[in-house]
Scaffold this motif. Structure first.
Motif, mmCIF file in Angstrom:
data_model
loop_
_atom_site.group_PDB
_atom_site.id
_atom_site.type_symbol
_atom_site.label_atom_id
_atom_site.label_comp_id
_atom_site.label_asym_id
_atom_site.label_seq_id
_atom_site.Cartn_x
_atom_site.Cartn_y
_atom_site.Cartn_z
ATOM 1 N N LEU A 89 8.359 -40.369 96.616
ATOM 2 C CA LEU A 89 8.595 -39.399 95.540
ATOM 3 C C LEU A 89 9.975 -39.590 94.934
ATOM 4 N N SER A 90 10.962 -39.902 95.764
ATOM 5 C CA SER A 90 12.333 -40.054 95.259
ATOM 6 C C SER A 90 12.451 -41.228 94.294
ATOM 7 N N PHE A 91 11.652 -42.272 94.528
ATOM 8 C CA PHE A 91 11.721 -43.437 93.661
ATOM 9 C C PHE A 91 10.968 -43.219 92.340
ATOM 10 N N GLN A 92 10.270 -42.116 92.242
ATOM 11 C CA GLN A 92 9.640 -41.751 90.986
ATOM 12 C C GLN A 92 10.555 -40.855 90.155
ATOM 13 N N ALA A 94 15.043 -39.652 89.707
ATOM 14 C CA ALA A 94 16.392 -40.232 89.711
ATOM 15 C C ALA A 94 17.142 -39.868 90.990
ATOM 16 N N ASP A 95 16.408 -39.398 91.992
ATOM 17 C CA ASP A 95 17.047 -38.883 93.205
ATOM 18 C C ASP A 95 16.855 -39.779 94.419
ATOM 19 N N SER A 96 16.599 -41.058 94.216
ATOM 20 C CA SER A 96 16.408 -41.953 95.356
ATOM 21 C C SER A 96 17.737 -42.212 96.056
ATOM 22 N N PRO A 97 17.708 -42.479 97.369
ATOM 23 C CA PRO A 97 18.948 -42.699 98.119
ATOM 24 C C PRO A 97 19.576 -44.047 97.809
ATOM 25 N N TYR A 115 11.704 -51.305 96.595
ATOM 26 C CA TYR A 115 12.683 -50.260 96.866
ATOM 27 C C TYR A 115 14.014 -50.858 97.335
ATOM 28 N N LEU A 116 13.987 -52.093 97.832
ATOM 29 C CA LEU A 116 15.141 -52.659 98.512
ATOM 30 C C LEU A 116 15.820 -53.756 97.699
ATOM 31 N N LYS A 327 17.607 -49.173 93.587
ATOM 32 C CA LYS A 327 17.938 -48.281 92.476
ATOM 33 C C LYS A 327 19.349 -47.700 92.576
ATOM 34 N N SER A 328 20.071 -48.080 93.627
ATOM 35 C CA SER A 328 21.418 -47.539 93.785
ATOM 36 C C SER A 328 22.311 -47.965 92.620
ATOM 37 N N LYS A 329 23.060 -47.014 92.104
ATOM 38 C CA LYS A 329 24.023 -47.298 91.042
ATOM 39 C C LYS A 329 25.396 -47.646 91.610
#
Length: 457
Positions: A89-92, A94-97, A115-116, A327-329
């Motif tokens: 759900l987080s990857f859908q 903007a709240d992914s770790p 995801y990685l 997805k980490s900024k």
């Protein structure tokens, strides 16, 4: 805190001051310089599904937040058995770790879902030499996505006090003994509300993944229903295991309410003496030392096999720990935290405090055997071994763990259930081979027994 850990998910925000951990990457220096100049902190999050080491990790994250000089602030989020769903759900959104705890049965899936992010650009020659590269466990298509910390063994955990009360002198070595002893323990514990056996069936995959899996592997069958000799799925080896679990439940020897029981409430009940036996991982000694101090005398033993003959190996699980989110900024900041966590002092303390058995050669060579009650039963023995990675597929309809649990609750024709599982899983396998490029080749000479014993000292 112990009460908080019983929640399905908890989020601990640890934000203190600045600190020390270095990396010469130019982007890291730029990121840190910006934070130092503006006074703003670079905030990242680390998600984990582990709760047995939550207090230790909380402490180390706090130390990082206090001591790093790059203005990095880590938020630790500890999830329950819903970790995979929450991550999806987080990857859908903007709240992914930024940093993700990966395991041997999740890293492949997370990699395929993109995801990685690979970590090769951050790895010095020293780090490459220190941490073993394991194909399909931390390395995919020639790129590394994680580094190992500890390996996990699986055992039968049993209440020695209740065994003595029931006149049982040894843990079960066969499925029939498991059924019979569960019944004796239940009779002996009836006055105190204790039962012979329990499983955390709030999540059937978690319950059977720590119980049916190890029994199957010890008996020579792939723990996820995959036959490496034929490169096909065949759940036939689970028939007698699931029948035994159903018999325990039908006998009234299983703790009531397992349908909604999560693993931490199960542990809490065991610590109070309300459960005679269950199967789980080598994280348990740490749990009963700090999270749920045990009020009973307990021990661990090798999991039983179907007929008392060990024809395979009890899975020694590991090869990965932390991974960088695609997805980490703030990948450079996230890597600095990861590099800190992979430091010798933390990895050594992780074993010595009993949270896991190191799979890093340089650490296992110097780390002491933990002075934690019960850990001796989890140390690698002649039955432990690393199984190959099985292909992960997405069958239509009910997954195997859910189908088996449904049978345990409602009965029916288990043979037909297994036939249906084989058909659907192999159909999904064929589809993945044809459309997704999955490779699954038969290994006619595969010998499960040959996997065992390579980690025993």
């Amino acid at each position: 805190m112990k009460k908080q850990l019983l929640l399905t998910s908890l989020s601990i925000v640890l934000a203190l001051s600045l600190a020390a951990c270095g990396n010469s990457n130019s982007n890291n220096n730029s990121e840190g310089a910006t934070a130092a100049t503006t006074g703003e902190k670079t905030k990242i999050s680390y998600w984990t599904g582990d709760r047995h080491d939550a207090e230790f990790i909380k402490e180390k994250v706090a130390e990082f937040n206090e001591t790093n000089t790059d203005g990095i602030e880590v938020e630790l989020v500890v999830k329950g058995d819903d970790f995979d769903t929450a991550l999806d759900l987080s990857f859908q959104t903007a709240d992914s770790p930024d940093v993700i705890r990966v395991k041997e049965n999740t890293i492949g899936t997370f990699y395929k879902k993109e995801y990685l992010a690979p970590i090769d650009e951050y790895l010095s020659d020293e780090l490459k030499a220190k941490f073993p590269e394991m194909a399909d466990l931390n390395t995919f298509d020639g790129k590394r996505y994680s580094l190992p910390n500890y390996g996990t063994t699986m055992r039968l955990i049993y209440n020695k006090d209740l065994f003595a009360k029931a006149g049982v002198t040894a843990p079960p070595t066969t499925l029939q003994e498991l059924v019979d002893i569960a019944k004796k323990l239940t009779v002996a514990g009836k006055a105190d509300g204790a039962y012979g056996f329990a499983q955390n069936f709030k999540n059937p995959a978690s319950a059977l993944g720590r119980s049916a899996r190890v029994i199957a592997e010890m008996s020579g069958f792939g723990g996820f229903g995959y036959d490496f000799k034929t490169a096909r799925f065949d759940f036939t080896g689970f028939k007698s295991i699931i029948e035994a679990f159903k018999q325990i439940k039908d006998d009234g020897s299983m703790l009531p309410g397992v349908e909604s029981l999560d693993i931490d409430p199960l542990r809490a009940q065991f610590a109070e003496g309300k459960i005679g036996m269950y199967l789980s991982y080598s994280s348990e000694p740490g749990v009963y030392s700090t999270q749920f101090p045990a009020k009973i005398d307990w021990a661990a033993a090798p999991a039983p096999t179907i007929d008392g003959n060990a024809k395979g190996a009890s899975g020694f699980l590991g090869g990965q720990w932390l991974a960088l989110s695609a997805k980490s900024k703030h990948k450079d900041a996230a890597w600095k935290f990861m590099e800190y966590m992979y430091g010798d002092s933390i990895l050594t303390a992780y074993q010595e405090k009993g949270f896991g058995i190191s799979m890093v050669p340089s650490i296992s060579a110097v780390a002491k055997v933990p002075e934690v009650n019960g850990i001796e039963g989890f140390l690698p023995n002649k039955y432990d071994g690393v199984w190959p990675v099985y292909p992960i597929v997405a069958p239509e309809g009910m997954k195997s763990d859910d189908a088996f649990f449904k049978y345990m609750l409602n009965g029916g024709d288990l043979g037909a259930v297994i036939t249906d599982l084989n058909k659907r899983y192999n159909s999904a396998l064929d589809d993945a081979i044809t459309n997704d490029g999955l490779v699954a080749k038969p290994d006619p000479g595969f010998d499960p027994a040959a996997l065992a014993g390579k980690f025993a000292k």
